[in-house]
Write a protein that holds these residues in place. Structure first.
Motif, PDB file in Angstrom:
ATOM      1  N   TYR A 150       0.836  -1.203   0.000  1.00  0.00           N
ATOM      2  CA  TYR A 150       0.000   0.000   0.000  1.00  0.00           C
ATOM      3  C   TYR A 150       0.870   1.251   0.000  1.00  0.00           C
ATOM      4  CZ  TYR A 150      -3.101   3.669   1.682  1.00  0.00           C
ATOM      5  OH  TYR A 150      -3.792   4.852   1.817  1.00  0.00           O
ATOM      6  N   TRP A 151       1.879   1.283   0.887  1.00  0.00           N
ATOM      7  CA  TRP A 151       2.682   2.501   1.018  1.00  0.00           C
ATOM      8  C   TRP A 151       3.424   2.829  -0.273  1.00  0.00           C
ATOM      9  CZ3 TRP A 151       7.577   4.260   0.463  1.00  0.00           C
ATOM     10  CH2 TRP A 151       7.826   5.537   0.966  1.00  0.00           C
ATOM     11  N   ALA A 154       0.991   4.267  -2.779  1.00  0.00           N
ATOM     12  CA  ALA A 154       0.632   5.623  -2.360  1.00  0.00           C
ATOM     13  C   ALA A 154       1.765   6.601  -2.666  1.00  0.00           C
ATOM     14  CB  ALA A 154       0.295   5.647  -0.871  1.00  0.00           C
ATOM     15  N   ARG A 179      -8.500   6.482  -4.028  1.00  0.00           N
ATOM     16  CA  ARG A 179      -7.415   6.672  -3.056  1.00  0.00           C
ATOM     17  C   ARG A 179      -8.020   6.521  -1.666  1.00  0.00           C
ATOM     18  NH1 ARG A 179      -3.123  10.287  -5.682  1.00  0.00           N
ATOM     19  NH2 ARG A 179      -3.738  10.282  -7.874  1.00  0.00           N
ATOM     20  N   PHE A 182      -5.344   3.105   4.271  1.00  0.00           N
ATOM     21  CA  PHE A 182      -4.961   1.712   4.459  1.00  0.00           C
ATOM     22  C   PHE A 182      -5.872   1.035   5.476  1.00  0.00           C
ATOM     23  CE2 PHE A 182      -2.246  -1.469   6.711  1.00  0.00           C
ATOM     24  CZ  PHE A 182      -2.173  -2.375   5.667  1.00  0.00           C
TER      25      PHE A 182
END
Length: 199
Positions: A150-151, A154, A179, A182
């Protein structure tokens, strides 16, 4: 007398070349846990890869360090593009993976961590990002593989100065998907027609 500026140095006014995806890729391992007793964490390591031309960044959780698993991550990261140069430390599994895929490779100077500073900085950036979103979501460390995926996404889709790493990498505009935070709660109602077809 008026002094004239020295012209022997690099001309900073000259436009610098833009290097596309695959110009130089760095890779280094992230250690999720060093404890052999921590049985909850299945994925002990992660391979952090970053393209220096576009700053595209990904982390691939792995159960162990091996040349085969590293090569799989290499292939997923580069996609259909071609790697012009791969730079890393002297980890034998990374050297083996680069050899399996015929990637031209340079390695840092053994014993001098500063010569692999770019890759190590990206590892630190991923670790700090993963820790922060796990803490924010209230999740245990064993969930780090989901958090790192996820990070990284992003990070790649973030808009900075009117552009995004996603656009630099894929050349098809900015990320147009949702968007979401998490581990946020999502409600989903399946289409009744699809449910009947499955029955």
């Amino acid at each position: 007398a008026q002094r004239t500026p020295c012209r022997s140095g690099p001309n900073l006014d000259k436009p610098q070349p833009e290097y596309g995806f695959g110009w130089e890729v760095t890779g280094d391992h992230l250690i999720a846990t060093r404890s052999k007793d921590d049985k909850e964490i299945k994925m002990k390591v992660g391979l952090v890869m970053m393209d220096r031309g576009t700053k595209y960044l990904m982390c691939f959780p792995k159960g162990s360090k091996s040349g085969y698993e590293a090569a799989e991550a290499f292939k997923y990261f580069i996609g259909r593009a071609k790697c012009q140069r791969f730079y890393s430390d002297n980890a034998p599994e990374l050297i083996e993976a680069a050899g399996l895929l015929d990637w031209p490779m340079d390695t840092c100077t053994p014993g001098r961590h500063e010569t692999n500073g770019v890759a190590e900085r990206e590892v630190r950036r991923v670790k700090e990002g993963v820790r922060s979103i796990l803490l924010q979501a209230g999740l245990p460390p064993k969930m780090w593989p989901l958090a790192c995926g996820y990070w990284c996404i992003a990070h790649n889709i973030e808009m900075v100065d009117g552009d995004s790493i996603w656009n630099k990498r894929f050349k098809k505009g900015h990320f147009k998907g949702w968007r979401l935070p998490f581990f946020c709660e999502c409600d989903f109602m399946p289409n009744p027609d699809d449910a009947r077809k499955e029955d």
